[in-house]
Structures are given as C-alpha cells and as structure tokens.
Write a protein that holds these residues in place. Structure first.
Motif, short mmCIF file in Angstrom:
data_model
loop_
_atom_site.label_atom_id
_atom_site.label_comp_id
_atom_site.label_asym_id
_atom_site.label_seq_id
_atom_site.Cartn_x
_atom_site.Cartn_y
_atom_site.Cartn_z
N UNK A 102 -14.94 -1.23 65.49
CA UNK A 102 -15.12 -0.01 66.29
C UNK A 102 -14.24 1.11 65.75
N UNK A 103 -14.81 2.31 65.69
CA UNK A 103 -14.08 3.49 65.21
C UNK A 103 -13.23 4.09 66.34
N UNK A 104 -12.09 4.66 65.97
CA UNK A 104 -11.25 5.33 66.95
C UNK A 104 -10.24 6.21 66.24
N UNK A 105 -9.40 6.87 67.02
CA UNK A 105 -8.33 7.67 66.42
C UNK A 105 -7.15 7.75 67.37
N UNK A 106 -6.01 8.02 66.78
CA UNK A 106 -4.76 8.23 67.50
C UNK A 106 -4.33 9.65 67.20
N UNK A 107 -4.04 10.41 68.24
CA UNK A 107 -3.57 11.77 68.03
C UNK A 107 -2.14 11.86 68.58
N UNK A 108 -1.25 12.45 67.78
CA UNK A 108 0.16 12.48 68.15
C UNK A 108 0.83 13.70 67.53
N UNK A 109 1.87 14.17 68.19
CA UNK A 109 2.75 15.19 67.62
C UNK A 109 4.09 14.49 67.41
N UNK A 110 4.35 14.09 66.18
CA UNK A 110 5.55 13.31 65.87
C UNK A 110 6.74 14.21 65.59
N UNK A 111 7.91 13.75 66.03
CA UNK A 111 9.15 14.46 65.75
C UNK A 111 9.90 13.74 64.63
N UNK A 112 10.42 14.52 63.70
CA UNK A 112 11.16 13.99 62.56
C UNK A 112 12.53 14.66 62.52
N UNK A 113 13.50 13.93 61.99
CA UNK A 113 14.86 14.43 61.89
C UNK A 113 15.47 13.89 60.60
N UNK A 114 16.40 14.63 60.06
CA UNK A 114 17.13 14.11 58.89
C UNK A 114 18.25 13.20 59.39
N UNK A 115 18.37 12.06 58.74
CA UNK A 115 19.46 11.12 59.00
C UNK A 115 20.00 10.70 57.63
N UNK A 116 21.28 10.89 57.42
CA UNK A 116 21.89 10.59 56.12
C UNK A 116 21.17 11.32 54.99
N UNK A 117 20.71 12.52 55.26
CA UNK A 117 20.07 13.36 54.24
C UNK A 117 18.60 13.08 54.00
N UNK A 118 18.01 12.09 54.69
CA UNK A 118 16.60 11.74 54.49
C UNK A 118 15.82 11.95 55.77
#
Length: 126
Positions: A102-118
C-alpha cells in the motif's frame, strides 16, 4: 548504464550523494542534506547512521526498522535556516513509502541543530 540516482531524489548516485555521509568520512554540511541523507538511510536500512545523526537529547536507545516498509521518494516542501552559518534549521518534507503493497506518505517539519559542529536531527515540530 549509469548508476541509479540516490534515494534522496538528487541526481547523483547513492555513493556520490548520501552514501558518502553514511560511510562516516563526511558530515552533511546543511540541515537539508542531513535530512536527505537520513531519508536515504531509512531507504537502505542504515540504522547506525540514523542513530549517529540523532541529537543525543532525543535519540532512542535503539531503532528497529519495519522490513515491510519501503521508502520510495522524498519531496522537500520548505526549509528555514540550516545553512553553513546557522546553528539551527528546519526542513519540511513529504516522504513517500510502500508498506506491504500500500502507498502512503509521512509529512513532517523536522528540526535540526548543530551538536559538536555537526548537523543532527532534533525532533519534529508539533
């Protein structure tokens, strides 16, 4: 026959695109490229990369992927910050999958942060 494009949707091959981040020698330079590489990690089943690129404050102890779920396509819908000079950013996306036929999708607004420069994945915005 040229190699198949990377699962993340960019034109390069997996090895030249997200595979280079999965190997561990390079870190994704932007939040969007980290998002794309994490989608590709789901697509190829690389749980070690997913855990390695998860913020330590929100990372699960272990991660088990559903073998019946195949990630098929990624659409980037929007982004804020997350560039070379930022410390935080968001990436809004729609991840398409096939689960047990079955076809589907996930929609999200992800938050990212730098940790130890990455760049690392923090969580999803509510």
């Amino acid at each position: 026959m040229p190699p198949a494009p990377c699962p993340c949707g960019l034109a390069e091959s997996y090895a030249a695109c997200c595979g280079r981040f999965h190997e561990g020698g390079l870190a994704a330079p932007t939040a969007e490229l980290l998002m794309r590489s994490r989608f590709s990690a789901f697509a190829v089943g690389d749980t070690a990369y997913l855990l390695r690129t998860w913020h330590p404050d929100t990372r699960p102890r272990r991660l088990a992927l559903d073998a019946g779920q195949q990630w098929t396509r990624l659409e980037i819908l929007g982004r804020t910050d997350g560039g070379l000079l930022h410390t935080e950013g968001t990436v809004e996306f729609r991840a398409h999958y096939r689960h047990r036929g079955r076809e589907g999708f996930l929609e999200e607004n992800s938050r990212f942060r730098r940790a130890d420069g990455h760049w690392v994945y923090l969580d999803a915005e509510a």
